[in-house]
Design a protein around this motif. Sequence first.
Motif, PDB file in Angstrom:
ATOM      1  N   VAL A  40       0.840  -1.200   0.000  1.00  0.00           N
ATOM      2  CA  VAL A  40       0.000   0.000   0.000  1.00  0.00           C
ATOM      3  C   VAL A  40       0.876   1.252   0.000  1.00  0.00           C
ATOM      4  CG1 VAL A  40      -1.639   1.340   1.391  1.00  0.00           C
ATOM      5  CG2 VAL A  40      -1.995  -1.113   1.076  1.00  0.00           C
ATOM      6  N   ILE A  41       1.920   1.230   0.822  1.00  0.00           N
ATOM      7  CA  ILE A  41       2.837   2.375   0.894  1.00  0.00           C
ATOM      8  C   ILE A  41       3.571   2.554  -0.426  1.00  0.00           C
ATOM      9  CG2 ILE A  41       4.979   3.176   1.978  1.00  0.00           C
ATOM     10  CD1 ILE A  41       3.808   2.038   4.613  1.00  0.00           C
ATOM     11  N   SER A  42       4.056   1.465  -1.001  1.00  0.00           N
ATOM     12  CA  SER A  42       4.760   1.525  -2.277  1.00  0.00           C
ATOM     13  C   SER A  42       3.847   2.065  -3.382  1.00  0.00           C
ATOM     14  CB  SER A  42       5.280   0.135  -2.639  1.00  0.00           C
ATOM     15  OG  SER A  42       5.917   0.158  -3.878  1.00  0.00           O
ATOM     16  N   ASP A  43       2.603   1.603  -3.402  1.00  0.00           N
ATOM     17  CA  ASP A  43       1.654   2.076  -4.412  1.00  0.00           C
ATOM     18  C   ASP A  43       1.344   3.564  -4.234  1.00  0.00           C
ATOM     19  OD1 ASP A  43       1.589  -0.467  -5.483  1.00  0.00           O
ATOM     20  OD2 ASP A  43      -0.367  -0.990  -4.606  1.00  0.00           O
ATOM     21  N   ALA A  44       1.239   4.012  -2.980  1.00  0.00           N
ATOM     22  CA  ALA A  44       0.974   5.429  -2.724  1.00  0.00           C
ATOM     23  C   ALA A  44       2.152   6.280  -3.194  1.00  0.00           C
ATOM     24  CB  ALA A  44       0.706   5.658  -1.239  1.00  0.00           C
ATOM     25  N   LEU A  45       3.378   5.809  -2.948  1.00  0.00           N
ATOM     26  CA  LEU A  45       4.553   6.542  -3.427  1.00  0.00           C
ATOM     27  C   LEU A  45       4.604   6.555  -4.953  1.00  0.00           C
ATOM     28  CD1 LEU A  45       7.333   5.457  -0.914  1.00  0.00           C
ATOM     29  CD2 LEU A  45       6.204   7.677  -1.080  1.00  0.00           C
ATOM     30  N   ASP A  46       4.214   5.453  -5.581  1.00  0.00           N
ATOM     31  CA  ASP A  46       4.187   5.407  -7.047  1.00  0.00           C
ATOM     32  C   ASP A  46       3.194   6.420  -7.613  1.00  0.00           C
ATOM     33  OD1 ASP A  46       6.130   3.456  -7.150  1.00  0.00           O
ATOM     34  OD2 ASP A  46       4.719   1.790  -7.414  1.00  0.00           O
ATOM     35  N   ALA A  47       2.086   6.654  -6.894  1.00  0.00           N
ATOM     36  CA  ALA A  47       1.085   7.626  -7.347  1.00  0.00           C
ATOM     37  C   ALA A  47       1.609   9.056  -7.219  1.00  0.00           C
ATOM     38  CB  ALA A  47      -0.197   7.462  -6.541  1.00  0.00           C
ATOM     39  N   ILE A  48       2.466   9.304  -6.230  1.00  0.00           N
ATOM     40  CA  ILE A  48       3.031  10.634  -5.992  1.00  0.00           C
ATOM     41  C   ILE A  48       4.210  10.913  -6.920  1.00  0.00           C
ATOM     42  CG2 ILE A  48       4.242  12.040  -4.269  1.00  0.00           C
ATOM     43  CD1 ILE A  48       2.725  10.383  -2.142  1.00  0.00           C
ATOM     44  N   ARG A  49       4.907   9.862  -7.293  1.00  0.00           N
ATOM     45  CA  ARG A  49       6.169   9.965  -8.033  1.00  0.00           C
ATOM     46  C   ARG A  49       6.117  10.861  -9.282  1.00  0.00           C
ATOM     47  NH1 ARG A  49       7.852   5.144  -7.088  1.00  0.00           N
ATOM     48  NH2 ARG A  49       9.274   5.884  -5.526  1.00  0.00           N
ATOM     49  N   PRO A  50       5.073  10.812 -10.122  1.00  0.00           N
ATOM     50  CA  PRO A  50       5.072  11.690 -11.312  1.00  0.00           C
ATOM     51  C   PRO A  50       5.174  13.179 -10.969  1.00  0.00           C
ATOM     52  CG  PRO A  50       3.423   9.983 -11.561  1.00  0.00           C
ATOM     53  CD  PRO A  50       3.943   9.884 -10.153  1.00  0.00           C
ATOM     54  N   ASN A  51       4.551  13.594  -9.869  1.00  0.00           N
ATOM     55  CA  ASN A  51       4.640  15.002  -9.447  1.00  0.00           C
ATOM     56  C   ASN A  51       6.054  15.363  -9.036  1.00  0.00           C
ATOM     57  OD1 ASN A  51       1.881  15.429  -9.852  1.00  0.00           O
ATOM     58  ND2 ASN A  51       1.398  14.655  -7.821  1.00  0.00           N
ATOM     59  N   LEU A  52       6.723  14.455  -8.349  1.00  0.00           N
ATOM     60  CA  LEU A  52       8.104  14.710  -7.927  1.00  0.00           C
ATOM     61  C   LEU A  52       9.039  14.738  -9.133  1.00  0.00           C
ATOM     62  CD1 LEU A  52       8.261  12.386  -4.787  1.00  0.00           C
ATOM     63  CD2 LEU A  52       7.960  14.869  -4.828  1.00  0.00           C
ATOM     64  N   LYS A  53       8.845  13.800 -10.063  1.00  0.00           N
ATOM     65  CA  LYS A  53       9.708  13.725 -11.247  1.00  0.00           C
ATOM     66  C   LYS A  53       9.522  14.927 -12.163  1.00  0.00           C
ATOM     67  CE  LYS A  53      10.736   8.875 -11.425  1.00  0.00           C
ATOM     68  NZ  LYS A  53      10.858   7.695 -12.257  1.00  0.00           N
ATOM     69  N   ARG A  54       8.336  15.481 -12.172  1.00  0.00           N
ATOM     70  CA  ARG A  54       8.075  16.661 -13.000  1.00  0.00           C
ATOM     71  C   ARG A  54       8.984  17.822 -12.579  1.00  0.00           C
ATOM     72  NH1 ARG A  54       2.351  17.397 -12.872  1.00  0.00           N
ATOM     73  NH2 ARG A  54       2.699  17.982 -10.730  1.00  0.00           N
ATOM     74  N   ALA A  76      16.398  16.575  -7.595  1.00  0.00           N
ATOM     75  CA  ALA A  76      16.180  17.953  -7.154  1.00  0.00           C
ATOM     76  C   ALA A  76      15.583  18.014  -5.753  1.00  0.00           C
ATOM     77  CB  ALA A  76      15.273  18.677  -8.138  1.00  0.00           C
ATOM     78  N   CYS A  77      14.947  16.940  -5.297  1.00  0.00           N
ATOM     79  CA  CYS A  77      14.353  16.925  -3.952  1.00  0.00           C
ATOM     80  C   CYS A  77      15.405  16.800  -2.861  1.00  0.00           C
ATOM     81  CB  CYS A  77      13.354  15.772  -3.815  1.00  0.00           C
ATOM     82  SG  CYS A  77      11.854  16.014  -4.770  1.00  0.00           S
ATOM     83  N   SER A  78      16.573  16.292  -3.202  1.00  0.00           N
ATOM     84  CA  SER A  78      17.644  16.126  -2.226  1.00  0.00           C
ATOM     85  C   SER A  78      18.290  17.475  -1.950  1.00  0.00           C
ATOM     86  CB  SER A  78      18.683  15.141  -2.747  1.00  0.00           C
ATOM     87  OG  SER A  78      19.752  15.029  -1.848  1.00  0.00           O
ATOM     88  N   GLY A  79      18.155  17.956  -0.737  1.00  0.00           N
ATOM     89  CA  GLY A  79      18.757  19.232  -0.370  1.00  0.00           C
ATOM     90  C   GLY A  79      17.939  20.446  -0.751  1.00  0.00           C
ATOM     91  N   CYS A  80      16.765  20.245  -1.303  1.00  0.00           N
ATOM     92  CA  CYS A  80      15.905  21.363  -1.678  1.00  0.00           C
ATOM     93  C   CYS A  80      15.391  22.060  -0.419  1.00  0.00           C
ATOM     94  CB  CYS A  80      14.730  20.865  -2.511  1.00  0.00           C
ATOM     95  SG  CYS A  80      13.507  22.133  -2.904  1.00  0.00           S
ATOM     96  N   GLN A  81      15.256  23.370  -0.476  1.00  0.00           N
ATOM     97  CA  GLN A  81      14.756  24.117   0.678  1.00  0.00           C
ATOM     98  C   GLN A  81      13.304  23.783   0.988  1.00  0.00           C
ATOM     99  OE1 GLN A  81      15.512  28.248  -0.088  1.00  0.00           O
ATOM    100  NE2 GLN A  81      17.704  28.043   0.160  1.00  0.00           N
ATOM    101  N   LEU A  82      12.575  23.299   0.014  1.00  0.00           N
ATOM    102  CA  LEU A  82      11.166  22.951   0.220  1.00  0.00           C
ATOM    103  C   LEU A  82      10.969  21.462   0.502  1.00  0.00           C
ATOM    104  CD1 LEU A  82       9.586  25.119  -2.618  1.00  0.00           C
ATOM    105  CD2 LEU A  82       9.753  25.642  -0.185  1.00  0.00           C
ATOM    106  N   SER A  83      12.061  20.719   0.746  1.00  0.00           N
ATOM    107  CA  SER A  83      11.927  19.276   0.946  1.00  0.00           C
ATOM    108  C   SER A  83      11.088  18.931   2.171  1.00  0.00           C
ATOM    109  CB  SER A  83      13.300  18.600   1.019  1.00  0.00           C
ATOM    110  OG  SER A  83      14.021  19.058   2.140  1.00  0.00           O
ATOM    111  N   ASN A  84      11.105  19.772   3.215  1.00  0.00           N
ATOM    112  CA  ASN A  84      10.267  19.493   4.387  1.00  0.00           C
ATOM    113  C   ASN A  84       8.790  19.572   4.030  1.00  0.00           C
ATOM    114  OD1 ASN A  84      12.284  18.920   6.200  1.00  0.00           O
ATOM    115  ND2 ASN A  84      12.429  21.017   6.960  1.00  0.00           N
ATOM    116  N   MET A  85       8.425  20.540   3.193  1.00  0.00           N
ATOM    117  CA  MET A  85       7.036  20.637   2.759  1.00  0.00           C
ATOM    118  C   MET A  85       6.672  19.437   1.895  1.00  0.00           C
ATOM    119  SD  MET A  85       6.646  24.735   2.049  1.00  0.00           S
ATOM    120  CE  MET A  85       5.243  24.470   1.007  1.00  0.00           C
ATOM    121  N   THR A  86       7.586  19.019   1.037  1.00  0.00           N
ATOM    122  CA  THR A  86       7.354  17.851   0.197  1.00  0.00           C
ATOM    123  C   THR A  86       7.163  16.610   1.059  1.00  0.00           C
ATOM    124  OG1 THR A  86       8.647  18.809  -1.594  1.00  0.00           O
ATOM    125  CG2 THR A  86       8.294  16.430  -1.662  1.00  0.00           C
ATOM    126  N   LEU A  87       8.026  16.431   2.059  1.00  0.00           N
ATOM    127  CA  LEU A  87       7.907  15.278   2.955  1.00  0.00           C
ATOM    128  C   LEU A  87       6.590  15.305   3.714  1.00  0.00           C
ATOM    129  CD1 LEU A  87      11.562  15.117   4.283  1.00  0.00           C
ATOM    130  CD2 LEU A  87      10.416  13.392   2.876  1.00  0.00           C
TER     131      LEU A  87
END
Length: 119
Positions: A40-54, A76-87
């Motif tokens: 379930v967790i893996s599938d949820a991350l797969d659903a989010i992944r296109p937004n992150l890759k964009r 780009a998510c590694s070390g990004c200033q907005l990574s806390n919001m993304t998480l």
Amino acid sequence: MLDSAQNAQPKVVDDVGAPVAAPPPKAAEESPAAAAHRKVISDALDAIRPNLKRDGGDCELIDVQGDKVYVKMVGACSGCQLSNMTLNGVQAKLVEATGRMIRLIPITTPQAPIPLKLK
């Protein structure tokens, strides 16, 4: 002598950046309930992944231990200033998908120091 950056082990930090212990090694076999929870967790991350890759980033699932989910932000998510919001957004989606309180724990790998060029 080897450079310490070459021998660097992944460092795990909590949501405020304080170091925490790395996840213990997984057991040889998961129970069916744990495997279903991981799916379930893996599938949820797969659903989010296109937004992150964009935006040039991604979120890799490292481990699931009960309600603790270890992830690694890459690109780009590694070390990004907005990574806390993304998480926080990823965590909210995982809570929504599982119906359980999930603690998302980012794992970071220390970067090699940048050498200074002296003239």
